[in-house]
Enzyme design. Structure first.
Site, mmCIF file in Angstrom:
data_model
loop_
_atom_site.group_PDB
_atom_site.id
_atom_site.type_symbol
_atom_site.label_atom_id
_atom_site.label_comp_id
_atom_site.label_asym_id
_atom_site.label_seq_id
_atom_site.Cartn_x
_atom_site.Cartn_y
_atom_site.Cartn_z
ATOM 1 N N GLU A 194 1.699 -0.618 -5.042
ATOM 2 C CA GLU A 194 0.782 0.471 -5.407
ATOM 3 C C GLU A 194 1.669 1.706 -5.437
ATOM 4 O O GLU A 194 1.962 2.300 -4.389
ATOM 5 C CB GLU A 194 -0.328 0.642 -4.364
ATOM 6 C CG GLU A 194 -1.307 1.731 -4.790
ATOM 7 C CD GLU A 194 -2.041 2.436 -3.652
ATOM 8 O OE1 GLU A 194 -3.162 2.895 -3.895
ATOM 9 O OE2 GLU A 194 -1.508 2.546 -2.540
ATOM 10 N N ASP A 203 0.839 -1.199 0.000
ATOM 11 C CA ASP A 203 0.000 0.000 0.000
ATOM 12 C C ASP A 203 0.880 1.259 0.000
ATOM 13 O O ASP A 203 1.868 1.328 0.737
ATOM 14 C CB ASP A 203 -0.866 -0.027 1.269
ATOM 15 C CG ASP A 203 -1.904 1.077 1.299
ATOM 16 O OD1 ASP A 203 -2.737 1.122 0.381
ATOM 17 O OD2 ASP A 203 -1.882 1.897 2.246
HETATM 18 C C1 NOJ Z 1 -4.521 2.919 -0.937
HETATM 19 C C2 NOJ Z 1 -5.619 1.953 -0.662
HETATM 20 O O1 NOJ Z 1 -5.922 1.246 -1.843
HETATM 21 C C3 NOJ Z 1 -6.776 2.768 -0.145
HETATM 22 O O2 NOJ Z 1 -7.950 2.014 -0.051
HETATM 23 C C4 NOJ Z 1 -6.382 3.354 1.194
HETATM 24 O O3 NOJ Z 1 -7.412 4.187 1.652
HETATM 25 C C5 NOJ Z 1 -5.098 4.160 1.070
HETATM 26 N N1 NOJ Z 1 -4.104 3.494 0.305
HETATM 27 C C6 NOJ Z 1 -4.522 4.479 2.437
HETATM 28 O O4 NOJ Z 1 -3.990 3.328 3.020
#
Ligand code: NOJ
Ligand code: CA
Length: 532
Positions: A260, A207
């Site tokens: 990500e 993440d």
């Molecule tokens: C990206 C995640 O996909 C999302 O759902 C989340 O709110 C944020 N990162 C913060 O962790």
């Protein structure tokens, strides 16, 4: 990681809160997921990715973790999770987890200690705490904005008469950012990934992988050239992934790391990928692109080129738990008033992604053709909704997180016997998996057929892209596997039919007669392309 199977995984993303509830508390759980594993296996996917299922107060539905070494009691127990891993593996399905290293929950013991153990305690160092600006620090240290809206800083306890201090949270105020310059933080996350790898988890989606380090000096956002590189994407982050990769590679089989990563350019994204860092990263340009043959063509070729440079497989997704469901983005638009064109577009999109080399991510429910749900404001839960300024039209992400419809004749379409955490629209029984399963014309049956085709045909999942371009509304993609060539044509237009000439049609998304050679609006065809 060079084996063909690793390079072409189809991963099914499970937003577990919304997947299947076994005990009537309205929240999906491990036992519910285990009940549905046959459904997942029948779909024909190679892996599942589970959104965070660690203990969490739920301020951001699991992305606010209070303990990285356990599972949330809403979800089940650690021993149930161990059994889930075993069950997945016995079905030949890999299991990927989500790791959340940029921030913790404000209920994490570190933050509680930082708040409670007196000014200047050792735990404060684990967070990003700065003096405010203005008189007695009454204004935030800089102008950074939370991704969810509003300032990225909130008050932190300050000694009597001292300048007000603030802590940084790039997301919700209940998600304080960690200070990755501290060894304790680095060691903690190495322990975290080892803990789950030891349990046979096959990999992590990371993440906010570009987060972790912030620009030194905390310059104002208004001074940046772009909105990403200033508070994100700092060079120190790469050393972290080099270390994680060594850990992942020390396992047999090696574990996977997928990022990500929001970088300001593909060149910067490249720096995260390769043999010594991440195995792959999502391509957000592809996920957010507009409906257009030329835009799709450009994004596909850019992602393929980038991944070639990095020596990693490309990754493709149309939907996830943060974006408007792609049925609503592409299939239910005014120009496609006729549901048939919308549905054909949707099937073509899937047939297109299945003919791209690399990894595919499917988001649970897309195989049922679920649209973005219209959640009443009073039922919304996403912190991003609550942090919007009053004039904002953005409603947050609840609409893509509404629970799965399983059965067409049960309460809440079979998701729960209790009250679902987000309401299931009454007409969602029409999307129910049990009906779609027995209907050969359903989206679900179509997904299963095309995934089976991808598995059988290596030209679809491996090999290379020889050529890709758009001519008017038609996307043309030439795939090469061994000495054979195949062509994929997709009509992005709304009214014009195109002639398919010369080559042999082997599949079309309308699944209509193979011999007629009109490519209809919204339709896609695979052609065997005799090269000689
Ligand atoms: C990206 C995640 O996909 C999302 O759902 C989340 O709110 C944020 N990162 C913060 O962790
Ligand atoms: Ca439950």
């Amino acid at each position: 990681m060079s084996g063909e199977s690793q390079d072409s995984l189809v991963t099914y993303q499970i937003y577990w809160r919304s997947f299947s509830d076994s005990n009537g508390d309205g929240i999906g759980d491990i036992a519910g997921l285990v009940d549905r594993l046959d459904y997942v296996a029948d779909l024909g996917v190679d892996a599942i990715w589970l959104n965070p299922m660690y203990p969490s107060p739920g301020a951001d539905h699991g992305y606010d973790v209070s303990d990285y070494f356990d599972v949330d009691s809403d979800f089940g127990t650690l021993s149930e999770f161990r059994n889930l891993i075993k069950s997945c593996h016995s079905l030949n399905i890999k299991i990927l987890m989500d790791v959340v290293p940029n921030h913790v929950s404000s209920s994490h013991p570190w933050f509680i200690s930082a708040l409670g153990e007196g000014i200047g305690n050792d735990y404060e160092k684990l967070f990003i705490i700065r003096d405010g600006k203005g008189e007695l620090g009454s204004e935030p240290p800089n102008d950074w904005q939370s991704i969810f809206g509003g300032p990225a800083w909130s008050y932190f306890p300050t000694g009597e008469g001292q300048v007000q201090r603030w802590y940084l949270h790039m997301f919700d105020s209940e998600q304080p950012d960690l200070n990755w310059y501290e060894n304790k933080v680095r060691e903690h996350f190495e322990d975290v990934i080892r803990f789950w790898f030891d349990m046979d988890v096959d990999g992590f989606r990371i993440d906010v992988a570009h987060g972790l380090f912030k620009a030194s000096g905390f310059p104002d956002m208004s001074t940046f050239d772009d909105d990403v590189s200033g508070c994100w994407d700092q060079p120190e982050v790469h050393e972290i992934y080099r270390r994680w990769r060594k850990i992942a590679d020390s396992y047999d089989p090696p574990r996977l790391l997928i990022g990500e990563v929001y970088a300001s350019s593909r060149e910067r994204l490249l720096q995260y990928l390769g043999d010594d860092q991440l195995h792959s990263a999502f391509d957000f340009a592809f996920l957010k692109q507009e409906w257009s043959a030329s835009v799709f063509s450009e994004n596909i070729s850019k992602n393929v080129d980038l991944c070639k440079k990095a020596g990693v497989p490309p990754t493709w997704a149309y939907s996830n738990h943060d974006e408007i469901r792609h049925w609503s983005r592409y299939a239910s638009i005014p120009s496609a008033t006729d549901r048939t064109i919308g549905e054909l577009r949707y099937k073509s999109l899937f047939s297109l992604i299945c003919a791209l080399p690399g990894n595919i991510y499917l988001y649970n429910g897309e195989e049922l053709g679920l649209p973005e749900a219209d959640v009443p404001d009073s039922d919304r839960q996403d912190p991003a909704f609550f942090r919007q300024p009053p004039e904002s039209e953005y409603k947050g992400r609840d609409g893509c997180r509404v629970p799965m419809p399983w059965s067409n004749n049960s309460k809440n379409a079979g998701f729960t016997t209790g009250v679902p955490w987000l309401p299931v629209p009454s007409d969602w029984v029409n999307y129910a998996a049990d009906q779609q399963k027995i209907d050969p014309m359903s989206i679900l049956s179509f997904y299963r057929r095309v995934l089976a085709l991808r598995k059988e045909n290596n030209w679809m999942n491996a090999g290379s892209i020889d050529d890709i371009f758009a001519e008017g509304d038609v996307l043309s993609l030439t795939r090469k596997f061994g000495d054979k060539k195949y062509k994929v044509l997709m009509n992005f237009g709304d009214s014009q039919h195109y002639k398919i000439e010369g080559e042999q049609v082997i599949f079309r998304s309308s699944e209509e007669e193979m011999h007629h050679n009109d490519l209809m609006p919204g339709e896609l065809a695979y052609l065997f392309y005799n090269n000689n």
